[in-house]
Design a protein around this motif. Structure first.
Motif, PDB file in Angstrom:
ATOM      1  N   TYR A  48     -43.786   9.905  17.934  1.00  0.00           N
ATOM      2  CA  TYR A  48     -44.785   9.221  18.744  1.00  0.00           C
ATOM      3  C   TYR A  48     -46.165   9.561  18.227  1.00  0.00           C
ATOM      4  N   PRO A  65     -44.401   4.251  19.314  1.00  0.00           N
ATOM      5  CA  PRO A  65     -43.153   4.895  18.906  1.00  0.00           C
ATOM      6  C   PRO A  65     -42.838   4.501  17.473  1.00  0.00           C
ATOM      7  N   ASN A  75     -32.850   0.926  21.090  1.00  0.00           N
ATOM      8  CA  ASN A  75     -33.753   1.212  22.200  1.00  0.00           C
ATOM      9  C   ASN A  75     -33.851   2.723  22.378  1.00  0.00           C
ATOM     10  N   THR A  77     -36.127   5.763  25.117  1.00  0.00           N
ATOM     11  CA  THR A  77     -36.974   5.920  26.295  1.00  0.00           C
ATOM     12  C   THR A  77     -37.880   7.120  26.089  1.00  0.00           C
ATOM     13  N   VAL A  78     -39.179   6.907  26.245  1.00  0.00           N
ATOM     14  CA  VAL A  78     -40.158   7.981  26.149  1.00  0.00           C
ATOM     15  C   VAL A  78     -40.490   8.442  27.570  1.00  0.00           C
ATOM     16  N   CYS A 106     -40.688   5.082  29.931  1.00  0.00           N
ATOM     17  CA  CYS A 106     -40.876   3.728  29.411  1.00  0.00           C
ATOM     18  C   CYS A 106     -39.887   3.487  28.285  1.00  0.00           C
ATOM     19  N   GLU A 107     -39.261   2.330  28.282  1.00  0.00           N
ATOM     20  CA  GLU A 107     -38.421   1.994  27.153  1.00  0.00           C
ATOM     21  C   GLU A 107     -39.310   1.547  26.000  1.00  0.00           C
ATOM     22  N   THR A 108     -38.884   1.867  24.805  1.00  0.00           N
ATOM     23  CA  THR A 108     -39.682   1.526  23.624  1.00  0.00           C
ATOM     24  C   THR A 108     -39.237   0.225  22.985  1.00  0.00           C
ATOM     25  N   LEU A 111     -36.290   0.261  17.439  1.00  0.00           N
ATOM     26  CA  LEU A 111     -37.077   0.968  16.429  1.00  0.00           C
ATOM     27  C   LEU A 111     -36.399   0.776  15.079  1.00  0.00           C
ATOM     28  N   LEU A 120     -47.196   0.663  23.282  1.00  0.00           N
ATOM     29  CA  LEU A 120     -47.161   0.755  24.739  1.00  0.00           C
ATOM     30  C   LEU A 120     -48.538   1.174  25.232  1.00  0.00           C
ATOM     31  N   THR A 139     -39.051  12.457  24.071  1.00  0.00           N
ATOM     32  CA  THR A 139     -37.981  11.469  24.152  1.00  0.00           C
ATOM     33  C   THR A 139     -37.062  11.839  25.295  1.00  0.00           C
TER      34      THR A 139
END
Length: 168
Positions: A48, A65, A75, A77-78, A106-108, A111, A120, A139
């Protein structure tokens, strides 16, 4: 740089999947998380980069991300944890949800290997104005990927109530 909102309902499936993977208890650590053993998922390196600013009771976060590893991730999630309580009412970016009094996930989105994901942008209102806020970024869920380098996806940022931007 384009800021793209993620699907509003999609974060729920990621949060539920994360809870199921971690035994159904939010915030608990998966049994395999720190245990030495064979890799079970694709090799990836989630990272990140971004910035944080605090002014008049609002924390602004821009987060990019990135996957520096060899395998693509569909997918992740942060998790963002703050040292101050969040206000009850928030204007959420799509794909983000409150996970506690001081915590947001939050889902990224997907990637790609060796590339950035979507940007985001969040503006989080605090319950009360604070002279400083510590923001912890990490993460929360990565789809079962093996990530051997946590130095680039675990950050702690101290933001003073000056409106100045702090990069990570």
């Amino acid at each position: 740089m384009e800021v793209v909102a993620v699907r509003r309902g999609a974060v729920r499936s990621v949060v539920v999947a994360g809870l199921l993977a971690w035994g159904g208890v939010a915030g608990s650590v998966p049994a395999a998380a720190g245990a030495a053993g064979p890799a079970v998922g694709p090799e990836a390196d989630v990272a990140y980069h971004g910035r944080v600013a605090l002014a008049r009771g609002q924390v602004r976060i821009l987060l990019v991300p990135q996957n520096e590893g060899p395998a693509a991730l569909p997918n992740t999630t942060v998790r963002l944890r703050l040292s101050a309580d969040l206000a009850d009412r928030q204007q959420w970016s799509g794909g983000c949800a409150r996970a506690g009094v001081r915590e947001v996930v939050c889902e990224t989105g997907g990637l790609p290997p060796h590339g950035p994901g979507r940007h985001l942008g969040l503006v989080l209102a605090l319950r009360e104005e604070a002279p400083e806020v510590v923001v912890r970024i990490d993460t929360w869920w990565n789809g079962g990927a093996t990530d051997r380098n946590h130095a680039n996806n675990e950050h702690v940022v101290l933001a003073l109530d000056t409106g100045d931007t702090y990069a990570f």
